[in-house]
Motif scaffolding. Structure first.
Motif, mmCIF file in Angstrom:
data_model
loop_
_atom_site.group_PDB
_atom_site.id
_atom_site.type_symbol
_atom_site.label_atom_id
_atom_site.label_comp_id
_atom_site.label_asym_id
_atom_site.label_seq_id
_atom_site.Cartn_x
_atom_site.Cartn_y
_atom_site.Cartn_z
ATOM 1 N N THR A 1 18.710 -3.094 24.891
ATOM 2 C CA THR A 1 18.775 -2.741 23.477
ATOM 3 C C THR A 1 18.811 -1.224 23.340
ATOM 4 O OG1 THR A 1 16.382 -2.594 23.217
ATOM 5 C CG2 THR A 1 17.385 -4.775 22.943
ATOM 6 N N ASP B 1 21.342 -2.097 16.565
ATOM 7 C CA ASP B 1 20.052 -2.751 16.775
ATOM 8 C C ASP B 1 20.020 -4.131 16.132
ATOM 9 O OD1 ASP B 1 18.032 -0.515 17.858
ATOM 10 O OD2 ASP B 1 19.448 0.400 16.455
ATOM 11 N N ARG C 1 19.865 -9.911 20.138
ATOM 12 C CA ARG C 1 19.302 -8.981 19.165
ATOM 13 C C ARG C 1 19.330 -9.632 17.783
ATOM 14 N NH1 ARG C 1 22.690 -3.518 20.876
ATOM 15 N NH2 ARG C 1 22.290 -3.630 23.130
ATOM 16 N N GLU D 1 16.783 0.600 21.803
ATOM 17 C CA GLU D 1 15.415 1.098 21.992
ATOM 18 C C GLU D 1 15.089 1.195 23.483
ATOM 19 O OE1 GLU D 1 10.857 0.060 20.493
ATOM 20 O OE2 GLU D 1 12.534 -1.278 20.017
ATOM 21 N N THR E 1 17.510 3.360 13.586
ATOM 22 C CA THR E 1 17.894 1.950 13.681
ATOM 23 C C THR E 1 19.293 1.789 13.108
ATOM 24 O OG1 THR E 1 15.616 1.166 13.467
ATOM 25 C CG2 THR E 1 17.362 -0.404 12.938
#
Length: 735
Positions: A729, A610, A628, A731, A535
């Protein structure tokens, strides 16, 4: 027992005590008490008329400062003492800052720290809240507490009692040595007696200098007290090599300045010089090197006691300086006249309809909204030739093949004179003439939370001598002003009142947040060295007008440790402090903390992160386009709001969670609150208000309207917020 006792002492000089107590009463703190050692009836009556919880210690008229501080301290019950003269002031939130910092020291250092030093501003009868130069010294030391021998340069801080807080036990142990009406001596002595010293690189005091003509005159012989002060301090530091060296330098500086600047009677001047010479010889540290140049000659003559030679040197130096100044002035006049003639001749040539000049951030290079517009211009209008204005120091950082000019050169002025389009995210120099057939496009470089333009008139510490008439002349040259949301449009029209047309198209630099792909996000993280699955939290604080230098307001190492192995901190100092001189340079590529202060473009950092942690930086408005998590770290909101001025209350209209302390910030991430339902709800409201026009096609709209002359109705309409798809994102990109 309160954490802090604010001890106000002295007479109600020129009525300033009233506003000081008003400011303290407006922001009561549960962990601080106010004790007023009131000298004279007016001060006593003023203090008794304020909050009932204020402790008032009445003192007779004429009581000196030292004699007033002592009974005030005797009535104080706090763990720490902050002495505030009745003529001075405290910035909003100062007591809270000091109380929180001292509580932090108590928790981490036990009883080891005796003195906390912090920054200050100065107000005179002519100026208001001028920032000091102490911030760089405080920034250099950082937040670690140290013995004075390891931070002797702290003796170079402005010697005020008000810019330091003393542990109560320390004060009582050394009260006799610190009790003197010579405030600088008491301020220096506090550091010399302290076991350990800690810093707070924030302005928590405002010193007011009263007009000398309103004060009792000094007798010529009073100048001798300066010599006595330093001799007593040097005696105190005789076994401390580093401190003695700094004090000796300060003494020599002040002795020379006093002798050079004072118009003393000859007999007094000779006696001052004699005593100063004896002190210079007596206290000179072994192997101490004199400064180079003229200052070294002054020191040498003073040590020799050569009064006549010194006076002759003074006279010769004044003559030499006057002659050099005349030569420099003449050269500047000739050079300016030549450049002006060249520029005026260029203004007679036809405007080149295919020439566009771009600049960003005071000639830093290809960046921000101008860069995004220039890129789209190459695609939609390749016949228009872009030329960038870049400073000599940043020339090497330009992308290969970038056509550019250096400010002040002949080609620079010729290009500005003949270009059809002038694009900037700040302003071009006052000397630039607005030709009738030229178009000036102002792109700005952020959404305004802080006060801008004419609204800075109410905040002189932020304006710092800004020439508002010249500002108005510059904005009168604008033809178009780009805006990212209706809030910005309204604030620009208020701060920059002129006849320009507002382009409510979104910020071109934010287009990438809607056009970037998963591959772009992965590539950005790889370039930054962010391991897959980690992260990444981007920490991007803004500049403080009341601070001279940049110090991370967070203990980054401690934060990284608390967030754990799976989190990487990307730390970006404000561009005022970035580059090779960044104080974060030592953190570069070190484990879980990466200094990205020099990394461009900043939009790529946003794509890689992130989450964002910021304070009052406009980056939050841009980052919100990515939808985000954003966490606001607002440890000094009251001070910032008062000194800089703001357009809305960020504590109410925030984009996510808000932390006021490092512990709160850590808990937000540790608990998962940074991306919980309440944070998502706050971000959605924030996006509706501030991401109004950003949809990925801002640059296209600007180019078609300004450069291609297309009518408003033919431009791509703004896509509704709920129909936009931001970049994936990290992720999602790694899935």
């Amino acid at each position: 027992m309160p954490q802090l006792s604010v001890i106000v002492y002295g007479p109600n000089a020129q009525g300033h005590l009233t506003e000081l107590l008003d400011s303290l009463e407006a922001r009561p703190l549960p962990d601080a008490e106010v004790v007023v050692a009131a000298v004279g009836d007016w001060a006593r009556e003023t203090a008794e008329g304020h909050a009932p919880e204020t402790v008032v210690v009445p003192l007779p008229e004429g009581t000196g400062d030292a004699a007033a501080r002592a009974p005030g301290a005797a009535r104080a019950t706090g763990r720490w003492l902050h002495f505030v003269h009745a003529k001075d002031s405290l910035p909003a939130g100062a007591a809270r800052l000091i109380a929180e910092r001292t509580a932090e020291l108590d928790a981490t250092d036990g009883a080891g720290v005796d003195v906390l030093v912090f920054d200050h501003a100065t107000t005179t009868w002519q100026t208001a809240a001028t920032p000091s130069r102490d911030g760089r010294l405080l920034a250099a030391v950082g937040r670690e507490s140290l013995p004075l021998d390891e931070a002797a340069d702290l003796l170079r801080l402005t010697p005020l009692l008000g810019n330091r807080a003393l542990r109560a036990e320390f004060w009582r142990a050394h009260e006799e040595r610190l009790t003197t009406d010579d405030e600088p001596q008491a301020a220096y002595a506090a550091l010399l007696h302290a076991g350990r010293v800690a810093c707070l690189n924030q302005a928590a005091y405002e010193s007011r200098e009263l007009r000398p003509e309103s004060l009792p005159p000094l007798a010529p012989e009073d100048r001798f007290e300066l010599i006595e002060r330093y001799e007593s301090l040097l005696a105190l530091a005789k076994d401390r090599r580093a401190a003695r060296g700094v004090l000796y330098d300060l003494m020599m500086r002040d002795l020379v300045r006093t002798f050079a600047g004072e118009n003393l009677p000859d007999a007094v001047a000779r006696e001052f010089f004699r005593r100063a010479s004896l002190a210079a010889v007596r206290w000179r540290p072994e192997n101490h090197e004199r400064p180079a140049g003229v200052e070294g000659v002054r020191h040498s003559l003073l040590e020799e006691g050569a009064y006549t030679k010194y006076r002759a040197f003074q006279a010769a130096n004044r003559t030499r300086r006057a002659a050099k100044k005349a030569v420099r002035t003449r050269k500047k006049q000739v050079g300016a006249k030549l450049r002006d003639q060249q520029y005026r001749r260029a203004l007679t040539r036809p405007v080149d309809p295919n020439l566009a000049v771009f600049a960003a951030y005071w000639e830093r290079g290809v960046a921000c909204n101008p860069a995004a517009i220039a890129a789209k211009l190459r695609e939609l209008a390749p016949h228009i030739r872009p030329v960038w204005v870049v400073s000599k120091s940043n020339e090497a950082l330009l992308p290969p093949g970038t056509d550019h000019v250096i400010p002040g050169t002949r080609r620079y002025w010729e290009t500005l004179a003949t270009a059809k389009y002038l694009v900037n995210n700040v302003n071009y120099p006052n000397a630039v003439v607005k030709r009738p057939d030229a178009i000036h496009l102002q792109t700005h470089h952020g959404t305004p939370l802080k006060r801008m333009g004419l609204d800075q008139m109410e905040h002189p510490a932020a304006a710092k001598g800004l020439d508002f008439d010249a500002l108005l002349a510059r904005i009168d040259k604008w033809d178009y002003s780009v805006s990212a949301n209706s809030h910005s449009t309204r604030m620009w029209e208020r701060a920059y009142p002129a006849r320009y047309t507002s382009l409510d198209y979104g910020y071109p630099r934010n287009d990438v947040f809607y056009s970037a792909t998963a591959a772009d996000v992965r590539a950005a993280r790889e370039r930054l060295g962010i391991p897959r699955g980690k992260t990444a939290v981007l920490y991007a604080p803004t500049h403080r007008d009341y601070e001279a230098g940049f110090t991370p307001r967070l203990d980054l190492a401690a934060l990284a440790d608390r967030l754990g192995e799976d989190t990487v901190l990307l730390v970006r100092a404000h561009y005022f402090y970035g580059g090779a001189a960044s104080p974060l340079t030592g953190l570069r590529r070190s484990g879980r903390i990466i200094d990205v202060s020099s990394y461009d473009p900043v939009e790529e950092l946003c794509l890689a992160a992130d989450a964002l942690v910021t304070d009052y930086s406009s980056i939050m408005f841009d980052y919100a386009n990515l939808d985000r998590p954003i966490v606001v770290y607002a440890d000094d909101w009251e001070t910032y709001r008062t000194t800089r001025g703001v357009y809305f209350d960020l504590m109410t209209d925030h984009p996510g969670q808000v932390a006021r302390t490092q512990e709160e910030l850590t808990e937000i991430f540790a608990s998962g609150a940074w991306r919980d339902e309440s944070a998502t709800k706050a971000r959605a409201a924030f996006r509706r208000r501030f991401c109004e026009y950003d949809d990925g096609r801002a640059a296209e709209r600007v180019v078609r309207r300004v450069f291609l002359g297309e009518p408003e109705e033919s431009l791509p309409p703004v896509i509704p917020l709920e129909e936009r798809t931001p970049a994936p994102t990290p992720e999602e990109a790694s899935a």
